[in-house]
Design an enzyme around this catalytic site. Structure first.
Site, short mmCIF file in Angstrom:
data_model
loop_
_atom_site.label_atom_id
_atom_site.label_comp_id
_atom_site.label_asym_id
_atom_site.label_seq_id
_atom_site.Cartn_x
_atom_site.Cartn_y
_atom_site.Cartn_z
N LYS A 215 29.34 -0.47 12.99
CA LYS A 215 28.16 0.24 12.83
C LYS A 215 26.91 -0.11 12.41
CE LYS A 215 30.53 4.57 12.42
NZ LYS A 215 30.84 5.90 11.52
N GLN B 241 26.48 16.13 9.60
CA GLN B 241 26.00 15.32 8.19
C GLN B 241 24.76 15.43 7.49
OE1 GLN B 241 27.72 13.42 5.72
NE2 GLN B 241 29.57 13.65 6.52
N GLY C 85 25.01 6.11 7.54
CA GLY C 85 25.72 6.35 8.66
C GLY C 85 26.96 5.12 8.68
N ALA C 86 26.42 3.77 8.54
CA ALA C 86 27.06 2.52 8.96
C ALA C 86 28.24 2.44 7.75
CB ALA C 86 26.01 1.42 8.85
N ASP C 87 29.26 2.91 8.03
CA ASP C 87 30.39 2.74 6.95
C ASP C 87 31.75 2.11 7.39
OD1 ASP C 87 31.17 4.70 8.60
OD2 ASP C 87 31.61 6.16 7.12
N LYS D 153 42.55 9.87 -1.01
CA LYS D 153 42.25 10.70 0.16
C LYS D 153 42.86 9.91 1.52
CE LYS D 153 37.77 10.49 1.74
NZ LYS D 153 36.35 10.85 1.98
N ARG E 30 29.87 14.85 -0.88
CA ARG E 30 29.58 13.55 -1.72
C ARG E 30 28.54 12.45 -1.13
NH1 ARG E 30 31.43 9.10 0.76
NH2 ARG E 30 33.92 9.08 0.79
#
Lengths: 339, 339
Positions: free
Chosen positions: A243, A141, A237-239, A70, A113
């Site tokens: 973050k 989201q 959220g923290a990715d 991706k 996902r």
């Protein structure tokens, strides 16, 4: 050969959250059973105009048996030229032959996902008698998190929505949510759920059994002292580096689970806690897939705090692409092209 | 948004070697001018069934201004199930916005840009009065090398074809070549070129001004003592560890150029010479793009031996994809899909 080609709108028609949840759960389990490979991340920062791209790729063995990649682009300036900020494509291949199966828009897949992932954390780790859900974040989201959680947790009757930057936004979101559930997710049997925007986050968190965080925040929002015993947190959220959404001290007396342990320690919600020395790797119980596979325990008492740190792995996109291809065939939707 | 979707057959209709050559040359030049980024390679070996996949990706600035990734799969067992051994997809994005521009079959793109690359090495480094070309390899890729070289070098009148494993194959290839040039490459004005299969490789090489190697060989074929002074070699087949087509001693008194210096030393034709200590990095004059950009000298005398080691970079695929998108628009060919 014929390859499935799906745009954003096709994906919205084709995909169903229930199926995506099952797929993501299956992949988490296969990951714990070492039946998957997550390949190295490639990323790049564009300077002018400012942007980020990353390529996530991997391989799922077992009966799913596919691999792919991706590429996701984020260009913040797009807002000014009336173009989406996030754009991406996903390509999947049959791992028996390397033949392409599909090429598709990646943005809706990512939303679906990610919603499924946060909710699976809730199903696996929250108290089964959970009644109240607190969502930090009222962006695009958040509705995916809510829809997936309501599917897996029919006992939830109340959803608090908090937006640390705009209460008005939370109010609008809460108002729209019943219709979004019906229209976008075709969830028709949750009329009993009450959606409430909340300004007093301490009160909302303290009254909730489950917290889901889904913001791009770069400083902790949820305080440790707000939590009541037995709360579960899915931190979604923290990715990426920097973050963070919850007070890192929360980890000290929580049971911690990850989607991918190494990645979570590097770029997930637990990054800050690890960097500050608040927790070490030993404190992480394991991956959520290992709980699903029955390899490690999940929640053991009704009073413990559980945290699921979800950073996202390409494997989830791949299985969601596979589900889209299969559902499109079943429903006679989408397009195919000779490639 | 509308994205171009091209299959293998579309690409054959759309792409023209002349345009691909111009694009590849422009990218080589931009690379030398540090206007490109080649991102880290991701690769994986499949065990059962045996296969290899790699993801090559990168970014071209300047007036081309796009980025993207190519995933290529090689599954050798596909022959038994009547499926192509190589399969792949390429995706390209606008680097101003991250918006997808196209998704397409990667195999024909790879053939075209590889043909262009080998031929550009000839144009830039061979003697301008070159008359005779020797091709080692009579596989699918060889015709692309020949077509591109004949476009750039109209003085070439003779092409020797050698297949170290099967002279018969070389004979068939030589017989077919005039029609292939007309039909597949629309090259109509090279009737004067004589194609000859040759069994005595020493004689063929010794009589030639230009050598192109395009085989998957894993041991040296072209011997140093066969070469006459002033010969140019474009070594294209060796693009991964262990592949080699020419005697590594050839490098000792040759002027050596690369498409990507680091990559060539690791996985290209020069890999073996570097490993054996026959040459060091200092011996490599530079990248062919730097010659095109006028930053370093190319051939300086009519008697020197020049070698161009071409391993392939994703940048070439990306520019070829861009050319396909532009040509399709011009010609009203190909397909678009709402993504």
């Amino acid at each position: 050969m014929e390859v499935s080609i799906f745009g954003r709108k096709d994906m919205q028609e084709i995909l169903e959250m229930k199926e995506v949840i099952e797929g993501v759960k299956a992949v988490y389990k296969l990951k714990a059973e070492e039946e998957t490979a997550v390949w190295p991340l490639v990323s790049y920062d564009f300077e002018e105009p400012a942007g980020v791209m990353d390529i996530k790729s991997g391989y799922i063995r077992g009966n799913i048996n596919l691999h792919g990649a991706k590429m996701l682009n984020t260009f913040w300036g797009n807002d000014n030229v009336n173009t989406p900020i996030f754009n991406g494509l996903l390509m999947v291949f049959d791992s028996n032959t390397g033949v392409p199966l599909g090429m598709m828009d990646a943005s809706y897949v990512t939303c679906m996902r990610t919603g499924a992932a946060g909710a699976i954390g809730v199903e696996v780790l929250a108290r089964t008698d959970s009644r109240k859900l607190f969502i930090l974040g009222a962006g695009k989201q958040a509705s995916f998190q809510i829809a997936a959680t309501l599917i897996l947790m029919p006992g939830i009757e109340k959803v608090y929505i908090a937006d640390a930057l705009s209460y008005e936004n939370a109010v609008n979101f809460a108002d729209r949510m019943p219709e979004v559930l019906r229209k976008d997710f075709k969830i028709l049997n949750r009329e009993y759920v009450d959606f409430e925007a909340i300004e007093d986050m301490a009160a909302g968190v303290g009254d909730s059994d489950v917290i889901i965080t889904i913001t791009p925040s770069r400083s902790p929002v949820i305080k440790k002292e707000w939590l009541k015993p037995g709360t579960h947190l899915s931190c979604v959220g923290a990715d990426m580096k920097g973050k963070v959404e919850i007070d890192p001290e929360i980890f000290t007396n929580a049971k911690i689970y990850a989607d991918d342990k190494k990645q979570c320690m590097e770029v997930g919600e637990m990054e800050l806690a690890v960097k500050k020395g608040i927790i070490t790797e030993k404190k992480v119980v394991g991956e959520v897939g290992a709980v699903i596979a029955g390899l490690i325990p999940g929640r053991e008492t009704k009073d413990e705090i559980t945290v699921f740190d979800a950073t996202g792995v390409a494997l989830l996109d791949l299985v969601t692409a596979k589900i889209a291809i299969d559902l499109a065939k079943e429903k006679g939707l989408g397009r195919k092209a000779e490639i």
